[in-house]
Scaffold this motif. Structure first.
Motif, PDB file in Angstrom:
ATOM      1  N   ALA A  51      26.361 114.457  41.370  1.00 28.07           N
ATOM      2  CA  ALA A  51      27.726 114.835  41.707  1.00 28.07           C
ATOM      3  C   ALA A  51      28.064 116.035  42.514  1.00 28.07           C
ATOM      4  N   GLY A  52      28.847 115.787  43.582  1.00 27.76           N
ATOM      5  CA  GLY A  52      28.980 116.878  44.671  1.00 27.76           C
ATOM      6  C   GLY A  52      28.052 116.894  45.662  1.00 27.76           C
ATOM      7  N   VAL A  53      27.238 115.896  45.643  1.00 25.11           N
ATOM      8  CA  VAL A  53      26.139 116.054  46.771  1.00 25.11           C
ATOM      9  C   VAL A  53      26.901 115.835  48.218  1.00 25.11           C
ATOM     10  N   VAL A  54      27.934 114.997  48.402  1.00 26.66           N
ATOM     11  CA  VAL A  54      28.314 114.865  49.693  1.00 26.66           C
ATOM     12  C   VAL A  54      29.133 116.249  50.410  1.00 26.66           C
ATOM     13  N   PRO A  55      29.749 116.980  49.594  1.00 22.92           N
ATOM     14  CA  PRO A  55      30.290 118.160  50.002  1.00 22.92           C
ATOM     15  C   PRO A  55      29.162 119.209  50.234  1.00 22.92           C
ATOM     16  N   ARG A  56      28.141 119.119  49.561  1.00 23.60           N
ATOM     17  CA  ARG A  56      26.961 119.976  49.539  1.00 23.60           C
ATOM     18  C   ARG A  56      26.177 119.781  50.774  1.00 23.60           C
ATOM     19  N   LEU A  57      25.884 118.439  51.304  1.00 26.65           N
ATOM     20  CA  LEU A  57      25.307 118.040  52.091  1.00 26.65           C
ATOM     21  C   LEU A  57      26.108 118.331  53.498  1.00 26.65           C
ATOM     22  N   GLY A  58      27.512 118.363  53.486  1.00 28.13           N
ATOM     23  CA  GLY A  58      28.087 118.786  54.588  1.00 28.13           C
ATOM     24  C   GLY A  58      28.063 120.270  54.756  1.00 28.13           C
ATOM     25  N   ARG A  59      27.686 121.170  54.137  1.00 24.50           N
ATOM     26  CA  ARG A  59      27.554 122.593  54.118  1.00 24.50           C
ATOM     27  C   ARG A  59      25.943 122.811  54.583  1.00 24.50           C
ATOM     28  N   VAL A  60      25.099 122.262  53.954  1.00 18.03           N
ATOM     29  CA  VAL A  60      23.728 122.439  53.861  1.00 18.03           C
ATOM     30  C   VAL A  60      23.186 122.120  55.175  1.00 18.03           C
ATOM     31  N   VAL A  61      23.167 120.776  55.767  1.00 16.35           N
ATOM     32  CA  VAL A  61      22.581 120.227  56.594  1.00 16.35           C
ATOM     33  C   VAL A  61      22.893 120.935  57.926  1.00 16.35           C
ATOM     34  N   PRO A  62      24.209 120.920  58.431  1.00 22.09           N
ATOM     35  CA  PRO A  62      24.384 121.875  59.664  1.00 22.09           C
ATOM     36  C   PRO A  62      23.774 123.308  59.446  1.00 22.09           C
ATOM     37  N   GLY A  63      24.023 123.913  58.569  1.00 18.13           N
ATOM     38  CA  GLY A  63      23.263 125.299  58.526  1.00 18.13           C
ATOM     39  C   GLY A  63      22.049 125.148  58.630  1.00 18.13           C
ATOM     40  N   GLN A  64      21.181 124.239  58.126  1.00 23.66           N
ATOM     41  CA  GLN A  64      19.750 124.452  58.304  1.00 23.66           C
ATOM     42  C   GLN A  64      19.370 123.957  59.565  1.00 23.66           C
ATOM     43  N   GLY A  65      20.113 123.155  60.312  1.00 25.36           N
ATOM     44  CA  GLY A  65      19.999 122.614  61.735  1.00 25.36           C
ATOM     45  C   GLY A  65      20.319 123.762  62.589  1.00 25.36           C
ATOM     46  N   ILE A  66      21.336 124.699  62.280  1.00 27.08           N
ATOM     47  CA  ILE A  66      21.572 126.059  62.990  1.00 27.08           C
ATOM     48  C   ILE A  66      20.405 126.953  62.908  1.00 27.08           C
TER      49      ILE A  66
END
Length: 92
Positions: A51-66
């Motif tokens: 539950a809530g994985v999509v919004p978390r991916l939207g926050r974490v994935v770009p942050g890790q890329g940066i």
């Protein structure tokens, strides 16, 4: 970097769901962390652990890329401009 963020989110999300449930207002319905895990699986199914994985991916994935891109850029800049960072030094 972005794949690291994706895999870490997918691996950690079930633990975050359990932690959130254990800290929530209905935490008294769980006898333990293991009980919380079992109740989620039996009453709501495996998908509830994500539950809530999509919004978390939207926050974490770009942050890790940066973060990874910044690290590589800073490392390249320091290697070019400061001799101490340029070559690998052997300390023997």
């Amino acid at each position: 970097g972005m794949s690291a963020g994706c895999f870490s989110t997918l691996g950690n999300n079930p633990f975050d769901v359990i932690k959130t449930r254990m800290q929530g207002t209905n935490a008294s319905q769980y006898a333990s962390t293991w009980d919380c895990f079992k109740q989620i699986l039996t009453k709501e199914g495996f998908g509830a652990l994500y539950a809530g994985v999509v919004p978390r991916l939207g926050r974490v994935v770009p942050g890790q890329g940066i973060i990874f891109m910044s690290f590589e850029s800073i490392q390249a800049f320091l290697g070019k401009n400061f001799s101490i960072f340029g070559e690998q030094h052997k300390y023997t």
